[in-house]
Design a protein around this motif. Structure first.
Motif, PDB file in Angstrom:
ATOM      1  N   ASN A 122     -55.498  43.362 -40.345  1.00  0.00           N
ATOM      2  CA  ASN A 122     -55.473  42.156 -41.014  1.00  0.00           C
ATOM      3  C   ASN A 122     -54.046  40.986 -40.755  1.00  0.00           C
ATOM      4  OD1 ASN A 122     -57.767  43.240 -42.904  1.00  0.00           O
ATOM      5  ND2 ASN A 122     -56.716  43.824 -43.589  1.00  0.00           N
ATOM      6  N   ARG A 123     -53.758  41.586 -40.204  1.00  0.00           N
ATOM      7  CA  ARG A 123     -52.439  40.773 -39.755  1.00  0.00           C
ATOM      8  C   ARG A 123     -52.483  39.463 -38.951  1.00  0.00           C
ATOM      9  NH1 ARG A 123     -47.084  45.151 -38.383  1.00  0.00           N
ATOM     10  NH2 ARG A 123     -46.692  42.559 -37.575  1.00  0.00           N
ATOM     11  N   ILE A 124     -53.902  39.534 -38.676  1.00  0.00           N
ATOM     12  CA  ILE A 124     -54.931  38.876 -37.102  1.00  0.00           C
ATOM     13  C   ILE A 124     -55.081  37.694 -38.066  1.00  0.00           C
ATOM     14  CG2 ILE A 124     -54.947  38.740 -34.973  1.00  0.00           C
ATOM     15  CD1 ILE A 124     -55.714  41.280 -34.567  1.00  0.00           C
ATOM     16  N   SER A 125     -55.524  38.010 -38.814  1.00  0.00           N
ATOM     17  CA  SER A 125     -56.432  36.503 -38.903  1.00  0.00           C
ATOM     18  C   SER A 125     -55.305  35.474 -39.811  1.00  0.00           C
ATOM     19  CB  SER A 125     -56.727  36.834 -40.648  1.00  0.00           C
ATOM     20  OG  SER A 125     -56.370  38.007 -41.329  1.00  0.00           O
ATOM     21  N   ILE A 126     -53.952  36.265 -39.779  1.00  0.00           N
ATOM     22  CA  ILE A 126     -52.680  34.910 -40.004  1.00  0.00           C
ATOM     23  C   ILE A 126     -52.312  34.490 -39.696  1.00  0.00           C
ATOM     24  CG2 ILE A 126     -53.581  35.616 -42.278  1.00  0.00           C
ATOM     25  CD1 ILE A 126     -50.461  36.905 -42.456  1.00  0.00           C
ATOM     26  N   MET A 127     -52.423  35.437 -37.793  1.00  0.00           N
ATOM     27  CA  MET A 127     -51.291  34.621 -36.737  1.00  0.00           C
ATOM     28  C   MET A 127     -52.044  33.243 -36.195  1.00  0.00           C
ATOM     29  SD  MET A 127     -50.934  38.130 -34.680  1.00  0.00           S
ATOM     30  CE  MET A 127     -49.257  39.515 -35.665  1.00  0.00           C
ATOM     31  N   ASN A 128     -51.795  31.966 -36.426  1.00  0.00           N
ATOM     32  CA  ASN A 128     -52.217  31.333 -35.488  1.00  0.00           C
ATOM     33  C   ASN A 128     -50.578  30.396 -35.415  1.00  0.00           C
ATOM     34  OD1 ASN A 128     -52.923  28.536 -35.194  1.00  0.00           O
ATOM     35  ND2 ASN A 128     -54.400  29.256 -36.394  1.00  0.00           N
ATOM     36  N   PRO A 129     -50.385  30.986 -33.559  1.00  0.00           N
ATOM     37  CA  PRO A 129     -49.861  29.655 -33.278  1.00  0.00           C
ATOM     38  C   PRO A 129     -49.474  28.359 -33.323  1.00  0.00           C
ATOM     39  CG  PRO A 129     -50.821  30.950 -31.227  1.00  0.00           C
ATOM     40  CD  PRO A 129     -51.402  30.479 -32.891  1.00  0.00           C
ATOM     41  N   GLN A 130     -50.110  27.597 -33.795  1.00  0.00           N
ATOM     42  CA  GLN A 130     -50.472  26.268 -34.116  1.00  0.00           C
ATOM     43  C   GLN A 130     -49.381  26.042 -35.177  1.00  0.00           C
ATOM     44  OE1 GLN A 130     -53.342  27.802 -32.524  1.00  0.00           O
ATOM     45  NE2 GLN A 130     -52.479  26.485 -30.487  1.00  0.00           N
ATOM     46  N   THR A 131     -49.836  26.175 -36.228  1.00  0.00           N
ATOM     47  CA  THR A 131     -49.917  26.800 -37.913  1.00  0.00           C
ATOM     48  C   THR A 131     -48.077  27.564 -37.330  1.00  0.00           C
ATOM     49  OG1 THR A 131     -51.279  28.602 -38.543  1.00  0.00           O
ATOM     50  CG2 THR A 131     -51.591  25.741 -38.781  1.00  0.00           C
ATOM     51  N   ASP A 132     -47.701  28.750 -36.650  1.00  0.00           N
ATOM     52  CA  ASP A 132     -47.040  29.491 -36.986  1.00  0.00           C
ATOM     53  C   ASP A 132     -45.345  28.796 -35.988  1.00  0.00           C
ATOM     54  OD1 ASP A 132     -47.761  31.153 -38.447  1.00  0.00           O
ATOM     55  OD2 ASP A 132     -48.436  32.364 -37.011  1.00  0.00           O
TER      56      ASP A 132
ATOM     57  N   GLN B 223     -41.134  23.746 -26.518  1.00  0.00           N
ATOM     58  CA  GLN B 223     -41.299  24.349 -24.918  1.00  0.00           C
ATOM     59  C   GLN B 223     -42.016  25.544 -24.592  1.00  0.00           C
ATOM     60  OE1 GLN B 223     -44.379  22.378 -23.791  1.00  0.00           O
ATOM     61  NE2 GLN B 223     -43.035  20.242 -25.831  1.00  0.00           N
ATOM     62  N   LYS B 224     -40.756  25.715 -25.050  1.00  0.00           N
ATOM     63  CA  LYS B 224     -41.175  27.747 -24.164  1.00  0.00           C
ATOM     64  C   LYS B 224     -41.526  28.296 -25.535  1.00  0.00           C
ATOM     65  CE  LYS B 224     -38.127  27.580 -20.462  1.00  0.00           C
ATOM     66  NZ  LYS B 224     -36.929  27.871 -19.115  1.00  0.00           N
ATOM     67  N   ILE B 225     -40.687  28.277 -26.559  1.00  0.00           N
ATOM     68  CA  ILE B 225     -41.467  28.877 -28.179  1.00  0.00           C
ATOM     69  C   ILE B 225     -42.635  28.884 -28.137  1.00  0.00           C
ATOM     70  CG2 ILE B 225     -40.786  28.646 -30.345  1.00  0.00           C
ATOM     71  CD1 ILE B 225     -37.969  27.891 -29.788  1.00  0.00           C
ATOM     72  N   ALA B 226     -43.186  27.540 -28.261  1.00  0.00           N
ATOM     73  CA  ALA B 226     -44.820  27.477 -28.398  1.00  0.00           C
ATOM     74  C   ALA B 226     -45.393  27.992 -27.860  1.00  0.00           C
ATOM     75  CB  ALA B 226     -44.607  25.579 -27.743  1.00  0.00           C
ATOM     76  N   SER B 227     -44.849  27.959 -25.825  1.00  0.00           N
ATOM     77  CA  SER B 227     -45.617  28.776 -25.159  1.00  0.00           C
ATOM     78  C   SER B 227     -45.556  30.122 -25.285  1.00  0.00           C
ATOM     79  CB  SER B 227     -44.478  28.874 -23.953  1.00  0.00           C
ATOM     80  OG  SER B 227     -45.998  29.729 -23.059  1.00  0.00           O
ATOM     81  N   ALA B 228     -44.686  31.119 -25.776  1.00  0.00           N
ATOM     82  CA  ALA B 228     -44.620  32.300 -26.653  1.00  0.00           C
ATOM     83  C   ALA B 228     -44.960  32.932 -27.107  1.00  0.00           C
ATOM     84  CB  ALA B 228     -42.363  32.444 -26.521  1.00  0.00           C
ATOM     85  N   LEU B 229     -45.712  31.968 -28.684  1.00  0.00           N
ATOM     86  CA  LEU B 229     -46.176  31.800 -28.997  1.00  0.00           C
ATOM     87  C   LEU B 229     -47.577  32.412 -28.889  1.00  0.00           C
ATOM     88  CD1 LEU B 229     -45.151  30.122 -32.406  1.00  0.00           C
ATOM     89  CD2 LEU B 229     -44.492  32.076 -32.218  1.00  0.00           C
ATOM     90  N   VAL B 230     -48.098  31.371 -28.032  1.00  0.00           N
ATOM     91  CA  VAL B 230     -49.292  31.531 -27.772  1.00  0.00           C
ATOM     92  C   VAL B 230     -49.813  32.952 -26.604  1.00  0.00           C
ATOM     93  CG1 VAL B 230     -51.527  30.496 -25.918  1.00  0.00           C
ATOM     94  CG2 VAL B 230     -50.098  28.779 -27.701  1.00  0.00           C
ATOM     95  N   SER B 231     -48.798  32.945 -25.722  1.00  0.00           N
ATOM     96  CA  SER B 231     -48.629  34.268 -24.826  1.00  0.00           C
ATOM     97  C   SER B 231     -49.018  35.397 -25.578  1.00  0.00           C
ATOM     98  CB  SER B 231     -47.805  34.854 -24.260  1.00  0.00           C
ATOM     99  OG  SER B 231     -47.644  35.130 -23.320  1.00  0.00           O
TER     100      SER B 231
ATOM    101  N   TRP C 286     -41.409  38.910 -34.525  1.00  0.00           N
ATOM    102  CA  TRP C 286     -40.413  38.724 -34.077  1.00  0.00           C
ATOM    103  C   TRP C 286     -40.468  36.964 -33.343  1.00  0.00           C
ATOM    104  CZ3 TRP C 286     -36.236  39.592 -35.973  1.00  0.00           C
ATOM    105  CH2 TRP C 286     -36.295  41.979 -36.338  1.00  0.00           C
ATOM    106  N   SER C 287     -40.807  36.662 -32.356  1.00  0.00           N
ATOM    107  CA  SER C 287     -41.144  35.026 -32.382  1.00  0.00           C
ATOM    108  C   SER C 287     -41.438  33.944 -32.841  1.00  0.00           C
ATOM    109  CB  SER C 287     -42.287  35.013 -31.253  1.00  0.00           C
ATOM    110  OG  SER C 287     -42.427  35.842 -30.029  1.00  0.00           O
ATOM    111  N   VAL C 288     -41.496  35.029 -34.362  1.00  0.00           N
ATOM    112  CA  VAL C 288     -42.001  33.426 -34.918  1.00  0.00           C
ATOM    113  C   VAL C 288     -40.628  33.603 -35.835  1.00  0.00           C
ATOM    114  CG1 VAL C 288     -43.350  32.864 -37.120  1.00  0.00           C
ATOM    115  CG2 VAL C 288     -44.374  33.859 -35.710  1.00  0.00           C
ATOM    116  N   ASN C 289     -40.274  34.894 -36.224  1.00  0.00           N
ATOM    117  CA  ASN C 289     -38.633  34.820 -36.542  1.00  0.00           C
ATOM    118  C   ASN C 289     -37.908  34.933 -35.657  1.00  0.00           C
ATOM    119  OD1 ASN C 289     -40.542  35.824 -39.168  1.00  0.00           O
ATOM    120  ND2 ASN C 289     -40.718  37.592 -38.382  1.00  0.00           N
TER     121      ASN C 289
END
Length: 389
Positions: free
Chosen positions: A250-260, A299-307, A380-383
């Motif tokens: 269920n954690r996956i459903s609240i993951m969103n690289p754009q909004t996070d 830019q790299k933080i955004a890329s890390a979230l997507v990855s 952790w990437s978000v945090n």
């Protein structure tokens, strides 16, 4: 049994001695946590959910960094101007003590060299003062990033420990399969249905399987020691290590690289450091360079979230595949049991299929751990720990 810690409190050993009769000195004063919280941290049980607090209280590197931060504040102050002024004061002290020797001094050459070196040191301190961008907040952020990184390392080690337990079980099943194969080869060789070479090959396979079991056990023990030392136990202690939580899909459903992304940018320690340096900078060239660095960080933080998110989805697919393979082998086992009861399948076939099911069960557990770990990495990437390098 209580934890036997290997590190001391930051100057609190005396005042905490009464509160920690078993010698478990923490970084925080006793009033910083409730009695229940301290009891949980000081027992001889390691739970995944307490790793972050254990690192904060008992990790030797974290405690050393805290002492270094306190020393920095005492020696250099808090602000960038405080630090720069300290460098200038140190340089001024050196300049005021410079004294060139008389030319007829028998040690004239050595004395002049010493004065020149001192003058260079003072000049460097003045340059440090002029170029300085650091303050106590930057030091704090760097140490906090190091602390949280240690948390992720410990979490990875604990997940690795659980994987190691599965690897031992897998190796033991493979050893049983090799032993069965050897018995079969010996039986066939006795009636002329297999050669001595077949027997020797089966013996070699069994020895390899036995070595794999011992190697897995040794690797697990090494990882166990590394994990518990990070968290404050002695290397030869025997804490009860609890299982890692199962992955919550269920954690996956609240993951969103754009909004996070906004939260990830706000929390990122490296980005905060560079923004603080920018706030401290006055030179236009330095500010321009830092602005470019900050833009690259973002830019790299955004890329890390997507990855990281893609890694979670990939791990979920692997988990689903492992679950499907287990269900298939369980159905095959049920079918084989029916055949066995009807006399149409042998005991060896039954045992072999049972082992196959067990292997698939272990594979599913490993896939669950992998999925859990990728979700932790994303969080952790978000945090604050998305890589900017």
């Amino acid at each position: 049994m209580k934890k036997t810690r290997q590190v001391m409190s930051l100057g609190l050993a005396v005042c905490l001695a009464g509160a920690a009769p078993f010698g478990a000195f923490a970084a925080s004063p006793e009033f910083a946590r409730t009695a229940e919280e301290w009891e949980r941290l000081r027992d001889n049980v390691l739970e995944y959910g307490e790793i972050e607090d254990l690192i904060a209280e008992y990790n030797a590197t974290v405690q050393t960094n805290q002492m270094s931060l306190n020393e920095f504040k005492r020696e250099y102050g808090n602000t960038k101007d405080d630090v720069s002024q300290k460098y200038r004061d140190m340089a001024e002290e050196i300049y005021s003590n410079l004294s060139y020797p008389d030319s007829d001094d028998p040690t004239y050459g050595m004395a002049v060299a010493s004065v020149l070196m001192a003058e260079i040191q003072a000049d460097n301190l003045v340059k440090q003062a002029d170029d300085n961008l650091e303050d106590s907040e930057i030091i704090y952020l760097n140490y906090k990033q190091a602390e949280k990184t240690l948390v992720t390392v410990a979490q990875t080690n604990m997940i690795g420990y659980q994987k190691g337990l599965l690897e031992i079980q897998t190796a033991e099943i493979a050893r049983e399969q090799a032993r069965t194969a050897l018995n079969s080869a010996q039986t066939k060789a006795a009636v002329g249905m297999a050669t001595q070479v077949d027997v020797l090959n089966a013996q070699e396979a069994l020895m390899t399987a036995e070595r794999n079991v011992e190697s897995a056990r040794a690797g697990l023990e090494n990882l166990r020691q590394k994990l518990q030392v990070m968290l404050g136990w002695q290397y030869n202690a025997a804490p009860k290590i609890q299982p890692v939580p199962s992955a919550d899909v269920n954690r996956i459903s609240i993951m969103n690289p754009q909004t996070d992304l906004e939260k990830a940018l706000e929390n990122n320690y490296a980005l905060q450091v560079n923004k603080k340096k920018l706030a401290n900078a006055t030179d236009s060239a330095t500010r321009e360079s830092l602005n470019k660095t900050i833009a690259d960080n973002e830019q790299k933080i955004a890329s890390a979230l997507v990855s990281g998110y893609q890694n979670v989805l990939t791990a979920k697919l692997s988990y689903d595949q492992a679950a499907a393979e287990l269900q298939l082998e369980q159905r095959n086992l049920q079918s084989l049991e029916t055949q066995f009861n009807q006399g149409n399948a042998s005991k060896n076939q039954m045992e072999s299929q049972q082992q196959t099911v067990r292997m698939k069960e272990l594979a599913l557990q490993a896939a669950d751990l992998n999925l859990f770990q990728t979700m932790e990495t994303y969080d952790w990437s978000v945090n604050g720990l998305a890589s900017v390098s």
